[in-house]
Write a protein that holds these residues in place. Structure first.
Motif, PDB file in Angstrom:
ATOM      1  N   GLU A   1       4.292  53.508  34.048  1.00  0.00           N
ATOM      2  CA  GLU A   1       3.716  54.837  34.165  1.00  0.00           C
ATOM      3  C   GLU A   1       4.565  55.656  35.125  1.00  0.00           C
ATOM      4  OE1 GLU A   1      -0.239  54.257  35.537  1.00  0.00           O
ATOM      5  OE2 GLU A   1      -1.032  53.701  33.574  1.00  0.00           O
TER       6      GLU A   1
ATOM      7  N   TRP B   1      -2.845  68.129  35.962  1.00  0.00           N
ATOM      8  CA  TRP B   1      -1.890  67.775  37.013  1.00  0.00           C
ATOM      9  C   TRP B   1      -0.525  68.401  36.730  1.00  0.00           C
ATOM     10  CZ3 TRP B   1       2.567  64.859  35.983  1.00  0.00           C
ATOM     11  CH2 TRP B   1       3.369  64.633  37.099  1.00  0.00           C
ATOM     12  N   ARG B   2      -0.063  68.287  35.491  1.00  0.00           N
ATOM     13  CA  ARG B   2       1.262  68.807  35.150  1.00  0.00           C
ATOM     14  C   ARG B   2       1.327  70.318  35.368  1.00  0.00           C
ATOM     15  NH1 ARG B   2       4.004  70.676  30.619  1.00  0.00           N
ATOM     16  NH2 ARG B   2       6.200  70.052  30.527  1.00  0.00           N
TER      17      ARG B   2
ATOM     18  N   HIS C   1       6.459  65.459  26.552  1.00  0.00           N
ATOM     19  CA  HIS C   1       6.059  64.106  26.947  1.00  0.00           C
ATOM     20  C   HIS C   1       7.231  63.143  26.803  1.00  0.00           C
ATOM     21  CE1 HIS C   1       1.568  63.960  27.476  1.00  0.00           C
ATOM     22  NE2 HIS C   1       1.706  65.157  26.972  1.00  0.00           N
TER      23      HIS C   1
ATOM     24  N   TYR D   1      -3.936  64.449  33.028  1.00  0.00           N
ATOM     25  CA  TYR D   1      -2.495  64.658  33.082  1.00  0.00           C
ATOM     26  C   TYR D   1      -2.120  66.122  32.870  1.00  0.00           C
ATOM     27  CZ  TYR D   1       2.409  64.545  31.615  1.00  0.00           C
ATOM     28  OH  TYR D   1       3.744  64.802  31.502  1.00  0.00           O
TER      29      TYR D   1
ATOM     30  N   ARG E   1       3.730  58.539  36.277  1.00  0.00           N
ATOM     31  CA  ARG E   1       2.788  59.031  37.278  1.00  0.00           C
ATOM     32  C   ARG E   1       1.858  57.889  37.677  1.00  0.00           C
ATOM     33  NH1 ARG E   1      -2.462  62.662  36.222  1.00  0.00           N
ATOM     34  NH2 ARG E   1      -3.030  63.119  38.372  1.00  0.00           N
TER      35      ARG E   1
ATOM     36  N   THR F   1      -4.707  59.701  40.133  1.00  0.00           N
ATOM     37  CA  THR F   1      -4.390  59.554  38.716  1.00  0.00           C
ATOM     38  C   THR F   1      -5.595  59.731  37.802  1.00  0.00           C
ATOM     39  OG1 THR F   1      -4.618  57.147  38.999  1.00  0.00           O
ATOM     40  CG2 THR F   1      -2.399  58.064  39.139  1.00  0.00           C
TER      41      THR F   1
END
Length: 440
Positions: free
Chosen positions: A412, A134-135, A240, A131, A414, A127
């Motif tokens: 969260e 990662w996405r 989001h 983000y 993720r 993590t």
């Protein structure tokens, strides 16, 4: 997570074992077990791809989308473990005959998918990886799944593609592939078709509340649900999820309240009235209790958002309800005026503002003292950080509350799921495998 959905997943993963058991006589047990692991990994990945679609039909089966994402991630982790074991244990069977060029090609596809899934799996549970990165990279997970399916089709195996076992696995692969293609469709085509425009932008400290009014019909939602939003503005079109922090109303105006936790959320304060947005349907099963003698709502920081929506509905406060709003500074408490007004208008609602700089962090003892004791008739609803949730749940249960009466949504979507050590093992295992392949 609903038991019915978990049972379906377990059955889907166990079904291949029935046919593999029939293949066991006169077969190399070790190689057969390796092939079973490979098939199980394919089934897990196919189901994981299906869960990633966010289709409406999934929530009644598995529960809220937050729980679906947890199951999605665990299926992915389980698939990675099965793939690594499948790769470690020799799956070749001499009885299958000489290896052809097509089989060698299938092995290459398997190697590529192994490394790809390994890398993306680590990025998912790590993590600390941004983000946005990662996405972007996570979109390739489905592509490596497709390569794994092709590996299964062309590799040598002790059964034909027309046998029930192969048909079952291919059907799962087809579902997974179609699901992957579905997730690649741009937001606003199949999802996010509800058109809105910004009606107001209100800033409180590092938090911004954005009200949106529909350009056409708008979406329907229940208090406490969330939706995915994309603003039709350069640099802010990324999709989001945000909790809808206002109760449902006749004109279907909605409000998202976000805390500046990254570059994207910090930039939301730059939005202006009239800018366009696309919004998905509403998700989530975070609902107030229908039974009990007393309700306790606990919102920590931006976790207050579902309770902002709940407090706007008198029908959701049918019994004595205590709302604990945990903040680091009362001066930056978003929606505080709104909550105070709701508490003043509703005799059943009592607001407790817990300023950690003054009274420290909220504890189960403080809650018990404020509500006159915790018993089996008390229901608790929590939205906030995981460590705080675990501490309060254990404390309230120790004081007499039923464990099943503590309700929450994953704060969260993720998370590393406690797998930081596992990610280190994955990296080490991948490096060893890559070194072995490069030297051969």
């Amino acid at each position: 997570m609903r038991s019915f959905g978990v049972v379906i997943v377990i059955i889907a993963l166990a079904i291949p074992a029935y046919w593999f058991a029939q293949l066991a006589p006169n077969r190399d047990a070790e190689a057969l077990f390796s092939q079973y692991l490979g098939v199980t990994a394919l089934v897990a990945m196919g189901l994981s791809q299906l869960l990633a679609t966010r289709m409406a039909v999934l929530e009644p089966i598995f529960g809220g989308l937050d729980r679906i994402y947890v199951l999605h991630k665990w299926l992915g982790v389980g698939a990675i473990v099965a793939i690594l074991l499948h790769d470690t244990i020799d799956a070749d069977m001499e009885a299958l005959g000489r290896q052809t060029g097509l089989m060698e090609f299938a092995e290459t596809l398997g190697e590529i998918s192994l490394y790809g899934i390994l890398i993306l799996g680590v990025l998912t549970i790590a993590t600390w990886v941004p983000y946005q990165f990662w996405r972007l990279t996570h979109k390739f997970m489905g592509a490596f799944f497709v390569l794994s399916a092709l590996h299964f089709i062309f590799i040598g195996k002790p059964f034909d593609l027309g046998d029930p076992l192969a048909v079952y696995v291919l059907a799962i692969c087809a579902v997974g592939t179609l699901s992957y293609l579905y997730t690649l469709v741009p937001f606003g085509v199949l999802q996010g078709r509800a058109a809105y425009e910004v009606a107001s932008v209100d800033k409180t400290g590092d938090t911004v509340a954005i009200s949106l009014k529909p350009l056409r019909g708008g979406i329907s939602h229940r208090a406490g649900q969330f939706a995915f939003v994309s603003f039709v503005v350069p640099g802010k079109s990324e999709v989001h999820p945000f909790t809808i922090s206002a109760a449902p109303n006749a004109d279907k105006t909605i409000r998202f309240t976000a805390k500046a936790l990254g570059d994207y959320t910090r930039s939301l304060g730059e939005l202006a009235v009239g800018m366009r947005a696309r919004v998905s349907r509403a998700y989530g099963h975070f609902q107030s209790s229908k039974r009990g003698s007393c309700d306790v709502w606990i919102g920590a920081g931006i976790g207050i958002t579902p309770f902002l929506a709940w407090s706007g509905r008198r029908d959701l406060v049918p019994r004595p309800t205590h709302l604990f709003y945990c903040v680091q500074s009362k001066s930056n408490a978003v929606g505080l005026d709104e909550l105070e007004a709701a508490a003043a208008a509703d005799p059943n609602l009592t607001l407790h503002v817990v300023d950690s700089t003054v009274s420290g962090r909220l504890t189960a003892d403080q809650i018990s003292d404020a509500i006159g004791g915790v018993g089996k008739g008390v229901n608790a609803h929590f939205c906030g950080p995981t460590p705080m949730r675990k501490a309060l749940k254990d404390g309230l249960v120790a004081k007499g509350m039923r464990r099943s009466a503590f309700h929450y949504e994953e704060f969260e979507i993720r998370s590393d799921l406690g797998l930081r050590k596992f990610s280190g093992w994955l990296i080490a295992r991948g490096v060893r495998r890559f070194s072995k392949t490069a030297s051969s």
